[in-house]
Design a protein around this motif. Structure first.
Motif, PDB file in Angstrom:
ATOM      1  N   TRP A  54       0.825  -1.209   0.000  1.00 31.48           N
ATOM      2  CA  TRP A  54       0.000   0.000   0.000  1.00 31.48           C
ATOM      3  C   TRP A  54       0.856   1.253   0.000  1.00 31.48           C
ATOM      4  CZ3 TRP A  54      -4.608   0.876  -1.594  1.00 31.48           C
ATOM      5  CH2 TRP A  54      -5.541  -0.144  -1.605  1.00 31.48           C
ATOM      6  N   ARG A  55       1.962   1.248   0.746  1.00 33.38           N
ATOM      7  CA  ARG A  55       2.881   2.392   0.716  1.00 33.38           C
ATOM      8  C   ARG A  55       3.368   2.628  -0.714  1.00 33.38           C
ATOM      9  NH1 ARG A  55       4.964   3.647   6.047  1.00 33.38           N
ATOM     10  NH2 ARG A  55       4.788   1.855   7.407  1.00 33.38           N
ATOM     11  N   GLU A  56       3.748   1.543  -1.383  1.00 43.98           N
ATOM     12  CA  GLU A  56       4.243   1.634  -2.761  1.00 43.98           C
ATOM     13  C   GLU A  56       3.150   2.119  -3.709  1.00 43.98           C
ATOM     14  OE1 GLU A  56       5.939  -2.181  -3.732  1.00 43.98           O
ATOM     15  OE2 GLU A  56       7.360  -2.055  -2.051  1.00 43.98           O
ATOM     16  N   ARG A  57       1.937   1.610  -3.533  1.00 44.62           N
ATOM     17  CA  ARG A  57       0.837   2.020  -4.417  1.00 44.62           C
ATOM     18  C   ARG A  57       0.521   3.499  -4.259  1.00 44.62           C
ATOM     19  NH1 ARG A  57      -5.035  -0.840  -5.322  1.00 44.62           N
ATOM     20  NH2 ARG A  57      -5.731   0.625  -6.902  1.00 44.62           N
ATOM     21  N   LEU A  58       0.467   3.967  -3.017  1.00 44.60           N
ATOM     22  CA  LEU A  58       0.213   5.390  -2.789  1.00 44.60           C
ATOM     23  C   LEU A  58       1.316   6.238  -3.410  1.00 44.60           C
ATOM     24  CD1 LEU A  58      -1.070   5.258   0.897  1.00 44.60           C
ATOM     25  CD2 LEU A  58      -2.442   5.740  -1.143  1.00 44.60           C
ATOM     26  N   ALA A  59       2.563   5.835  -3.236  1.00 45.11           N
ATOM     27  CA  ALA A  59       3.687   6.578  -3.822  1.00 45.11           C
ATOM     28  C   ALA A  59       3.593   6.586  -5.345  1.00 45.11           C
ATOM     29  CB  ALA A  59       5.011   5.972  -3.372  1.00 45.11           C
ATOM     30  N   ALA A  60       3.228   5.461  -5.932  1.00 46.03           N
ATOM     31  CA  ALA A  60       3.114   5.370  -7.391  1.00 46.03           C
ATOM     32  C   ALA A  60       2.024   6.289  -7.928  1.00 46.03           C
ATOM     33  CB  ALA A  60       2.838   3.925  -7.811  1.00 46.03           C
ATOM     34  N   GLU A  61       0.996   6.540  -7.114  1.00 40.76           N
ATOM     35  CA  GLU A  61      -0.107   7.424  -7.510  1.00 40.76           C
ATOM     36  C   GLU A  61       0.146   8.868  -7.065  1.00 40.76           C
ATOM     37  OE1 GLU A  61      -2.640   6.589  -9.448  1.00 40.76           O
ATOM     38  OE2 GLU A  61      -1.988   4.499  -9.547  1.00 40.76           O
ATOM     39  N   HIS A  62       1.337   9.140  -6.530  1.00 37.38           N
ATOM     40  CA  HIS A  62       1.724  10.475  -6.057  1.00 37.38           C
ATOM     41  C   HIS A  62       0.836  10.958  -4.919  1.00 37.38           C
ATOM     42  CE1 HIS A  62       4.417  10.572  -9.459  1.00 37.38           C
ATOM     43  NE2 HIS A  62       3.401  10.252 -10.223  1.00 37.38           N
ATOM     44  N   VAL A  63       0.430  10.012  -4.068  1.00 42.13           N
ATOM     45  CA  VAL A  63      -0.347  10.340  -2.875  1.00 42.13           C
ATOM     46  C   VAL A  63       0.627  10.360  -1.699  1.00 42.13           C
ATOM     47  CG1 VAL A  63      -2.204   9.605  -1.328  1.00 42.13           C
ATOM     48  CG2 VAL A  63      -2.436   9.287  -3.807  1.00 42.13           C
ATOM     49  N   GLU A  64       0.773  11.532  -1.097  1.00 39.99           N
ATOM     50  CA  GLU A  64       1.700  11.686   0.018  1.00 39.99           C
ATOM     51  C   GLU A  64       1.137  11.067   1.290  1.00 39.99           C
ATOM     52  OE1 GLU A  64       3.609  15.219   2.792  1.00 39.99           O
ATOM     53  OE2 GLU A  64       2.497  15.757   0.973  1.00 39.99           O
ATOM     54  N   ILE A  65       1.931  10.276   1.969  1.00 34.93           N
ATOM     55  CA  ILE A  65       1.548   9.781   3.286  1.00 34.93           C
ATOM     56  C   ILE A  65       1.846  10.905   4.268  1.00 34.93           C
ATOM     57  CG2 ILE A  65       2.012   8.102   5.104  1.00 34.93           C
ATOM     58  CD1 ILE A  65       2.665   6.086   2.858  1.00 34.93           C
ATOM     59  N   GLU A  66       0.790  11.439   4.869  1.00 39.13           N
ATOM     60  CA  GLU A  66       0.899  12.592   5.759  1.00 39.13           C
ATOM     61  C   GLU A  66       1.431  12.207   7.132  1.00 39.13           C
ATOM     62  OE1 GLU A  66      -2.354  15.772   7.274  1.00 39.13           O
ATOM     63  OE2 GLU A  66      -2.393  15.325   5.134  1.00 39.13           O
ATOM     64  N   SER A  67       1.098  10.981   7.556  1.00 38.66           N
ATOM     65  CA  SER A  67       1.517  10.527   8.876  1.00 38.66           C
ATOM     66  C   SER A  67       1.418   9.012   8.941  1.00 38.66           C
ATOM     67  CB  SER A  67       0.626  11.145   9.955  1.00 38.66           C
ATOM     68  OG  SER A  67       1.000  10.698  11.248  1.00 38.66           O
TER      69      SER A  67
END
Length: 99
Positions: A54-67
């Protein structure tokens, strides 16, 4: 309204602001009115084994993990924002006593 299939046996229902205030008559009854404005929070359960994916998928979609929060029972929550500024959360088991 839009209904998104998010996982086996689970759906995310999305409504336009103001479109659900009057409620809806459906076969079998009436759904009472509801509505919300402003930013909100939503959460989805994920398995601990899929956390890195999920971390990788969010990064691939340019979604920043805020916390990222590691909870006392061992659960991990990833927090991010959707395009409208709502707070999204992906959480592994162990956050709640029965979950």
């Amino acid at each position: 309204m839009a209904a998104l299939d998010v996982a086996p046996g689970q759906a995310l229902l999305l409504f336009l602001v103001g479109s659900s205030e009057a409620g809806s008559n459906v076969p079998g009854g009436h759904i009472p009115g509801f509505d919300a404005t402003g930013r909100s929070h939503f959460a989805f359960s994920i398995t601990a084994a899929t956390l890195d994916a999920w971390r990788e998928r969010l990064a691939a979609e340019h979604v920043e993990i805020e916390s990222t929060v590691t909870w006392p029972r061992g659960a991990v929550s990833l927090y991010f924002r959707d395009p409208d500024g709502n707070l999204g959360e992906l959480v592994t088991p162990g956050l709640w006593a029965n979950y």
